[in-house]
Each structure stands twice: as C-alpha cells, then as structure tokens.
Design a protein around this motif. Structure first.
Motif, PDB file in Angstrom:
ATOM      1  N   LYS A  23       3.882  -6.338  13.592  1.00 41.49           N
ATOM      2  CA  LYS A  23       3.139  -5.113  13.300  1.00 41.49           C
ATOM      3  C   LYS A  23       3.971  -4.150  12.465  1.00 41.49           C
ATOM      4  N   LEU A  24       3.265  -3.368  11.652  1.00 45.07           N
ATOM      5  CA  LEU A  24       3.890  -2.257  10.954  1.00 45.07           C
ATOM      6  C   LEU A  24       3.975  -1.078  11.908  1.00 45.07           C
ATOM      7  N   THR A  26       4.325   2.828  13.077  1.00 47.09           N
ATOM      8  CA  THR A  26       3.642   4.019  12.604  1.00 47.09           C
ATOM      9  C   THR A  26       4.404   4.694  11.464  1.00 47.09           C
ATOM     10  N   HIS A  29       3.821   3.565   7.493  1.00 47.95           N
ATOM     11  CA  HIS A  29       2.580   3.758   6.756  1.00 47.95           C
ATOM     12  C   HIS A  29       2.871   4.204   5.330  1.00 47.95           C
ATOM     13  N   ALA A  34       4.978   0.271   3.561  1.00 47.27           N
ATOM     14  CA  ALA A  34       4.416  -0.933   4.185  1.00 47.27           C
ATOM     15  C   ALA A  34       4.958  -2.195   3.536  1.00 47.27           C
ATOM     16  N   ILE A  54      -1.448  -3.495  11.076  1.00 51.08           N
ATOM     17  CA  ILE A  54      -1.118  -2.078  11.117  1.00 51.08           C
ATOM     18  C   ILE A  54      -1.222  -1.709  12.592  1.00 51.08           C
ATOM     19  N   HIS A  55      -0.121  -1.329  13.192  1.00 56.20           N
ATOM     20  CA  HIS A  55      -0.066  -1.145  14.640  1.00 56.20           C
ATOM     21  C   HIS A  55      -0.931   0.007  15.139  1.00 56.20           C
ATOM     22  N   ILE A  62      -3.859   5.427   6.033  1.00 58.22           N
ATOM     23  CA  ILE A  62      -4.452   4.156   6.444  1.00 58.22           C
ATOM     24  C   ILE A  62      -4.871   3.326   5.235  1.00 58.22           C
ATOM     25  N   THR A  65      -1.888   2.037   3.194  1.00 54.11           N
ATOM     26  CA  THR A  65      -1.200   0.994   3.969  1.00 54.11           C
ATOM     27  C   THR A  65      -1.994  -0.302   3.917  1.00 54.11           C
ATOM     28  N   TRP A  66      -3.303  -0.206   4.060  1.00 55.31           N
ATOM     29  CA  TRP A  66      -4.169  -1.386   3.972  1.00 55.31           C
ATOM     30  C   TRP A  66      -4.055  -2.027   2.589  1.00 55.31           C
ATOM     31  N   VAL A  83      -5.613  -5.027  11.936  1.00 55.48           N
ATOM     32  CA  VAL A  83      -5.260  -3.741  12.538  1.00 55.48           C
ATOM     33  C   VAL A  83      -5.208  -3.884  14.051  1.00 55.48           C
TER      34      VAL A  83
END
Length: 101
Positions: A23-24, A26, A29, A34, A54-55, A62, A65-66, A83
C-alpha cells in the motif's frame, strides 16, 4: 517490505505463485510521491508488485495519486491497482474526474 522480499526469494516458491500486495502510505499521496514510493517498495521487495493500493483517501490528492498508479500499471511496473478504506465519495472523486477504473 524488505523482509517480505527476502522471504519470497528464500522460499523456493516460484515468484509467479506468490501474490504480493502493498500500500501507498498516506504521506505518499500525489503524482510524483506515489511513483517514488512505489519504486521504493519495488527496490525493497526486489521484485514486482502484484497489487498496489492507495491505503487511505485522507492524504489528499486522490486523483493525482490514482493517475500515478494508472501510469505504473500501463508501464507494467505493477500488475493491478486499487484502493483501501475508501468510501463512496472518495471513489466518486476518481469517477467524476473521468479516470480509468
């Protein structure tokens, strides 16, 4: 991640028979963060990542990061993306910006 990578390498099990999810955090982001964090995870694991998540939606950025995860997937650096701990409103943010899901 370093311990997981070492365990996978030492296991004798073919890599394709092991599924690695990470997971990434927080604080990772944002687009560049990322990508850098994913590359750092791959270095620690010493292998590819099957699923990068994405944790949490609470790090902000968001959509950016996506976008970074989509790029990494298209480039073959991670196999799947997703996610974790997202609510409907967080998923809707990705959808509203017409990003691939």
């Amino acid at each position: 991640e370093e311990d997981v990578g070492r365990a996978v390498a030492d296991s004798g099990i073919p890599r394709e028979d092991i599924f690695i999810t990470t997971k990434l955090a927080t604080d990772s982001h944002g687009y560049e963060n990322a990508i850098e964090a994913t590359h750092d995870s791959m270095r620690k694991l010493k292998t590819y990542i099957d699923l990068m998540l994405i944790h949490s939606p609470y790090g902000g950025s968001i959509v950016e990061t996506w976008d970074a995860l989509v790029r990494l997937q298209k480039q073959g650096e991670v196999k799947s993306i997703g996610v974790s701990n997202f609510g409907v409103k967080h998923l809707k943010a990705i959808e509203d910006h017409e990003r691939p899901t």
